[in-house]
Design an enzyme around this catalytic site. Structure first.
Site, short mmCIF file in Angstrom:
data_model
loop_
_atom_site.label_atom_id
_atom_site.label_comp_id
_atom_site.label_asym_id
_atom_site.label_seq_id
_atom_site.Cartn_x
_atom_site.Cartn_y
_atom_site.Cartn_z
N TYR A 52 1.94 6.55 0.20
CA TYR A 52 0.89 5.54 0.37
C TYR A 52 1.48 4.24 0.87
O TYR A 52 0.96 3.62 1.80
CB TYR A 52 0.17 5.33 -0.97
CG TYR A 52 -1.05 4.44 -0.87
CD1 TYR A 52 -2.24 4.93 -0.35
CD2 TYR A 52 -1.01 3.11 -1.30
CE1 TYR A 52 -3.37 4.12 -0.27
CE2 TYR A 52 -2.12 2.30 -1.21
CZ TYR A 52 -3.31 2.81 -0.70
OH TYR A 52 -4.41 2.00 -0.61
N LYS A 94 0.62 2.37 4.55
CA LYS A 94 0.02 1.04 4.65
C LYS A 94 0.98 0.03 5.28
O LYS A 94 0.53 -0.89 5.98
CB LYS A 94 -0.42 0.56 3.26
CG LYS A 94 -1.56 1.41 2.67
CD LYS A 94 -2.78 1.42 3.56
CE LYS A 94 -3.95 2.15 2.95
NZ LYS A 94 -5.17 2.10 3.80
#
Length: 278
Positions: free
Chosen positions: A165, A169
């Site tokens: 994750y 991002k």
């Protein structure tokens, strides 16, 4: 379009907008806020029923909406989305919000399966790459518009057990900064949204693999999670002001400043804190 004191147009007033991941959470909040500002919205989501629900909510709020299915991990589907939007609007959109994303976490690097790595990067990073690849040339040619890429404080927070994750991002943030530089002076702006916890369903079905981490995630969402409507309003106001970075919460700003001012102590402290929590 209305003029603002900073020059140029109020881009989110009466804007024709495309929102990916519009079926819930921040995406739905963006669609509703754009409708309140008098805009028309193409609500796309991988889930047809959720996209339709959002479009109905937009219509119920007095706005105009068109719902369609789009899997952002597919370049062909994103290109089709752009064509659908341009046909419905009769021109390129004024605002493109690359919001679709999934949440994952709980395992160390080396334990996280490669399948999970690919799944997260395909949606969170490649989905935004596809959105920028398809829409940026159209907006550049029109010499008008705004692209909003939904990143996260995870882009610079680098918390343990969230590698896939975090990487996805961080890539979105780097892409946004690069695209903003490339579009400088063209009439097209780029905004990167980097929130911490928002009260959405992004963690639904996410197993952290550790009861303590799961409990902490649930508590953070309950205690510090900000409503998605507030995030959407803040971000669209920032778009009107031509801001590149939107770091909407106090804790996000603290992480941002700590990481930039004291990068090595911050990283060590983050690792120690994660071990204490476990």
């Amino acid at each position: 379009m209305r003029l603002n004191p900073f020059g140029g147009s109020r881009r989110t007033q009466q804007a024709d907008a495309v929102v990916t991941g519009a079926g819930s959470g921040i995406g739905r909040a963006f669609a509703l806020e754009l409708a309140r500002r008098g805009g028309r919205v193409v609500c796309s989501d991988i889930d047809a029923d959720r996209a339709r629900e959002t479009a109905e909510l937009v219509s119920g709020a007095g706005g105009k909406a068109f719902d369609t299915v789009c899997d952002v991990s597919s370049l062909e589907q994103v290109a089709a989305l752009a064509d659908i939007a341009e046909e419905w609007f009769g021109k390129p959109p004024d605002v493109v919000i690359n919001n679709a994303g999934i949440g994952r976490g709980g395992e160390l690097v080396g334990e996280t399966s490669l399948q999970e790595w690919h799944q997260v990067l395909d949606v969170n990073l490649w989905g935004v790459i596809h959105g920028c690849h398809v829409f940026a040339p159209r907006l550049r040619a029109a010499r008008h518009g705004s692209i909003v890429n939904v990143a996260s404080a995870a882009a610079f927070g680098s918390a343990p057990r969230m590698a896939a994750y975090n990487v996805s991002k961080a890539g979105v943030l780097a892409l946004s900064e690069t695209l903003a530089a490339e579009l400088s002076g063209t009439g097209v702006t780029v905004t990167a949204l980097c929130p911490t916890v928002v009260r959405t369903n992004i963690l639904d079905g996410v197993e952290f693999g550790d009861a303590n981490l799961q409990n902490w995630a649930d508590r953070l969402l309950r205690w510090t999670g900000r409503p998605p409507a507030a995030i959407a309003r803040t971000t669209l106001d920032a778009v009107d002001h031509g801001q590149l970075y939107v770091v909407p919460q106090v804790e996000a700003k603290l992480i941002w400043q700590s990481k930039r001012l004291l990068p090595e102590p911050y990283t060590r402290a983050t690792g120690l804190l994660e071990r204490l929590v476990r």
